[in-house]
Design an enzyme around this catalytic site. Structure first.
Site, PDB file in Angstrom:
ATOM      1  N   GLU A  36       0.814  -1.228   0.000  1.00 43.82           N
ATOM      2  CA  GLU A  36       0.000   0.000   0.000  1.00 43.82           C
ATOM      3  C   GLU A  36       0.842   1.270   0.000  1.00 43.82           C
ATOM      4  O   GLU A  36       0.725   2.120   0.897  1.00 43.82           O
ATOM      5  CB  GLU A  36      -0.958   0.010   1.200  1.00 43.82           C
ATOM      6  CG  GLU A  36      -1.893  -1.171   1.247  1.00 43.82           C
ATOM      7  CD  GLU A  36      -3.021  -1.024   2.272  1.00 43.82           C
ATOM      8  OE1 GLU A  36      -2.977  -0.090   3.077  1.00 43.82           O
ATOM      9  OE2 GLU A  36      -3.948  -1.849   2.244  1.00 43.82           O
TER      10      GLU A  36
ATOM     11  N   GLU B 261      -5.215  -8.739   0.379  1.00 42.97           N
ATOM     12  CA  GLU B 261      -5.940  -8.419   1.625  1.00 42.97           C
ATOM     13  C   GLU B 261      -7.385  -8.129   1.282  1.00 42.97           C
ATOM     14  O   GLU B 261      -7.676  -7.455   0.289  1.00 42.97           O
ATOM     15  CB  GLU B 261      -5.395  -7.154   2.314  1.00 42.97           C
ATOM     16  CG  GLU B 261      -4.138  -7.302   3.081  1.00 42.97           C
ATOM     17  CD  GLU B 261      -3.699  -5.997   3.760  1.00 42.97           C
ATOM     18  OE1 GLU B 261      -4.550  -5.200   4.186  1.00 42.97           O
ATOM     19  OE2 GLU B 261      -2.471  -5.801   3.842  1.00 42.97           O
TER      20      GLU B 261
HETATM   21  C1  BG6 Z   1      -5.049  -2.320   5.692  1.00 49.82           C
HETATM   22  C2  BG6 Z   1      -3.566  -2.340   6.057  1.00 49.82           C
HETATM   23  O1  BG6 Z   1      -5.285  -1.331   4.744  1.00 49.82           O
HETATM   24  O2  BG6 Z   1      -5.928  -2.047   6.772  1.00 49.82           O
HETATM   25  C3  BG6 Z   1      -3.336  -3.081   7.368  1.00 49.82           C
HETATM   26  O3  BG6 Z   1      -2.760  -2.932   5.057  1.00 49.82           O
HETATM   27  C4  BG6 Z   1      -4.323  -2.609   8.425  1.00 49.82           C
HETATM   28  O4  BG6 Z   1      -1.995  -2.899   7.744  1.00 49.82           O
HETATM   29  C5  BG6 Z   1      -5.751  -2.836   7.949  1.00 49.82           C
HETATM   30  O5  BG6 Z   1      -4.107  -3.252   9.636  1.00 49.82           O
HETATM   31  C6  BG6 Z   1      -6.850  -2.522   8.980  1.00 49.82           C
HETATM   32  O6  BG6 Z   1      -6.814  -1.255   9.525  1.00 49.82           O
HETATM   33  P1  BG6 Z   1      -7.802  -0.743  10.682  1.00 49.82           P
HETATM   34  O7  BG6 Z   1      -7.579   0.710  10.744  1.00 49.82           O
HETATM   35  O8  BG6 Z   1      -9.214  -1.070  10.320  1.00 49.82           O
HETATM   36  O9  BG6 Z   1      -7.460  -1.417  11.956  1.00 49.82           O
END
Ligand code: BG6
Length: 461
Positions: free
Chosen positions: A164, A362
């Site tokens: 990202e 992801e």
């Molecule tokens: C993703 C990232 O975009 O979001 C991760 O790659 C991150 O590193 C995940 O943990 C979730 O984020 P949040 O803010 O919902 O806890």
């Protein structure tokens, strides 16, 4: 309906070094240890990543549990600041050894390790010199990558340069969420450009070294949608959002060049980064072998309805975001859920990016206060997560049936882990981590379901 996937489809999950390991055994800090030890109150519940999920200590039990929930491939990251101590590249042998142990353990349990070289964790020894604003970091990053290739190359097939990258620029240099919390479009653009250049330099090293695996980049794509009754200005607003947040890394990484319209916009509005002619050639000649796509939420945009005044938040000059009645939200996290976007991503890659091979690196459902779903037997009953995964897989399945070259699906996350400002507020894992009980692990209902999913190579419903 049946949703089965092609043979050897990679069912897996992701996490990252800085979000799971804890700082034990590290000699150098990344921006995260630096920031959260000094300003703990900025983080949810005052929790920094000093212990995180204690993967450094418990990696073997985590990996055993990954096996139990059917994870066949696991994407994590190496922390530059764990294996190197300073800008001159002195080595922390204990850190190097740790990643050998993790990789060997994954292989022992039949789980394919996929390694990313950077997940938001700029080392402080570089941040003090300007981080990715400093052009010199691009060569240092390539040296660090080369070290990793030499050290772990015979055990790793899938490498990726950055996770990202747009987040590093936007959250660190525009929206003031990640350290150094700057708000300056020109600096954000410079950081973004140097990351792209560093990625291309790493790919060049990888090829020069004749490594046997494949190398890619992981991009968070936010498909952009304008209102149904959009006028030409709405469409233009959508296109600009897409250029700034998606195509800024997608095009140079896959095609080797920036969209002309993006360059023109940057020139016109004064945020064109500084570069040398040879950089453009390096980027052109070193495109990725494959793409990782992180997908969570779309971006709903239209033309601005009010004049743009706040000069600093430059992207908002070009569009505004909006919501609408009936927009499906994740009730536990506050993000829009729009699974159709995964189909749109699949088709966009097929039609506009040479049908390059890609995987979902992801996709996941964050849930606040997930303990409330723990039953009397101690298991988190996360049926909402199972439904979320199924909804997305249906759309992905359709995209693949129509020819998109997708080779896997990785859930965020294998296990609950620390997240940037939100720390442990939102839980994402198939495996739950009890912070009040020395990081005790337990398998969620979704973990049991994921085991069936990966064993059957799909599902029916
Ligand atoms: C993703 C990232 O975009 O979001 C991760 O790659 C991150 O590193 C995940 O943990 C979730 O984020 P949040 O803010 O919902 O806890």
């Amino acid at each position: 309906m049946q949703y089965y996937f092609k043979e050897n489809f990679m069912w897996g999950a992701a996490c990252s070094g800085p979000q799971t390991e804890g700082s034990k055994g590290k000699e150098a800090e990344s921006i995260w240890e630096y920031d959260c030890t000094r300003q703990a109150d900025k983080y949810f519940d005052g929790v920094g990543n000093i212990t995180a999920s204690n993967f450094y200590r418990d990696y073997e039990t985590y990996i055993q549990n990954m096996k139990k929930v059917g994870i066949r491939s696991y994407r994590t990251s190496i922390q530059w600041s764990r294996i190197m101590n300073d800008r001159d590249g002195s080595i922390n042998r204990e850190g190097v050894q740790f990643y050998h142990q993790v990789i060997d353990c994954l292989l022992k349990y039949g789980i394919e390790p996929m390694i990313c070289l950077f997940h938001f964790d700029t080392p402080m020894f570089w941040m003090e010199k300007g981080g990715f604003e400093n052009r010199d970091i691009t060569d240092a990053f390539a040296d660090y990558a080369e070290f990793c290739f030499r050290e772990y190359g015979d055990k790793i097939h899938y490498w990726s340069t950055f996770n990202e990258p747009v987040v590093v620029a936007e959250q660190g240099y525009l929206y003031q969420v990640h350290y150094p919390e700057v708000c300056d479009m020109k600096r954000a653009a410079q950081v973004a450009f140097h990351i792209q250049l560093a990625s291309a330099k790493v790919i060049k090293r990888f090829r020069d070294m004749e490594m046997s695996g494949e190398i890619g980049i992981i991009l968070n794509l936010t498909p952009t949608y304008v209102p149904e009754n959009a006028c030409a200005e709405d469409v233009e607003a959508g296109e600009r959002a897409n250029l700034l947040f998606n195509r800024c890394f997608l095009d140079p990484s896959v095609k080797g060049y920036y969209p002309e319209k993006l360059t023109a916009l940057a020139r016109e509005d004064g945020f064109l980064p500084e570069y040398q002619e040879q950089d453009i050639q390096i980027i052109r000649e070193n495109t990725v072998d494959y793409l990782g796509v992180n997908y969570y939420s779309p971006r709903r945009v239209r033309r601005r309805s009010t004049p743009w005044e706040e000069k600093k938040l430059m992207p908002e000059k070009y569009f505004e975001t909006y919501t609408f009645d009936g927009m499906k939200m994740n009730p536990y996290r506050g993000w829009e859920i729009y699974e159709e976007a995964l189909y749109d991503i699949a088709i966009n890659i097929r039609d506009h990016y040479g049908n390059i091979k890609w995987y979902v690196s992801e996709n996941g459902m964050g849930v606040e206060d997930e303990e409330r779903f723990r039953d009397d037997h101690g298991q988190i009953q996360d049926d909402y997560r199972i439904a979320f995964i199924k909804e997305h897989l249906r759309c992905l399945h359709r995209g693949i049936a129509e020819g998109s070259n997708c080779f896997g699906y990785h859930l965020w996350a294998a296990f609950d882990n620390w997240s940037w400002r939100n720390a442990y507020k939102n839980r994402y894992g198939l495996i739950s981590v009890d912070l009040k009980n020395d990081c005790a692990q337990s398998i969620k209902k979704s973990g049991e379901w994921f085991l069936e999913l990966s064993a059957n190579n799909g599902f029916e419903d």
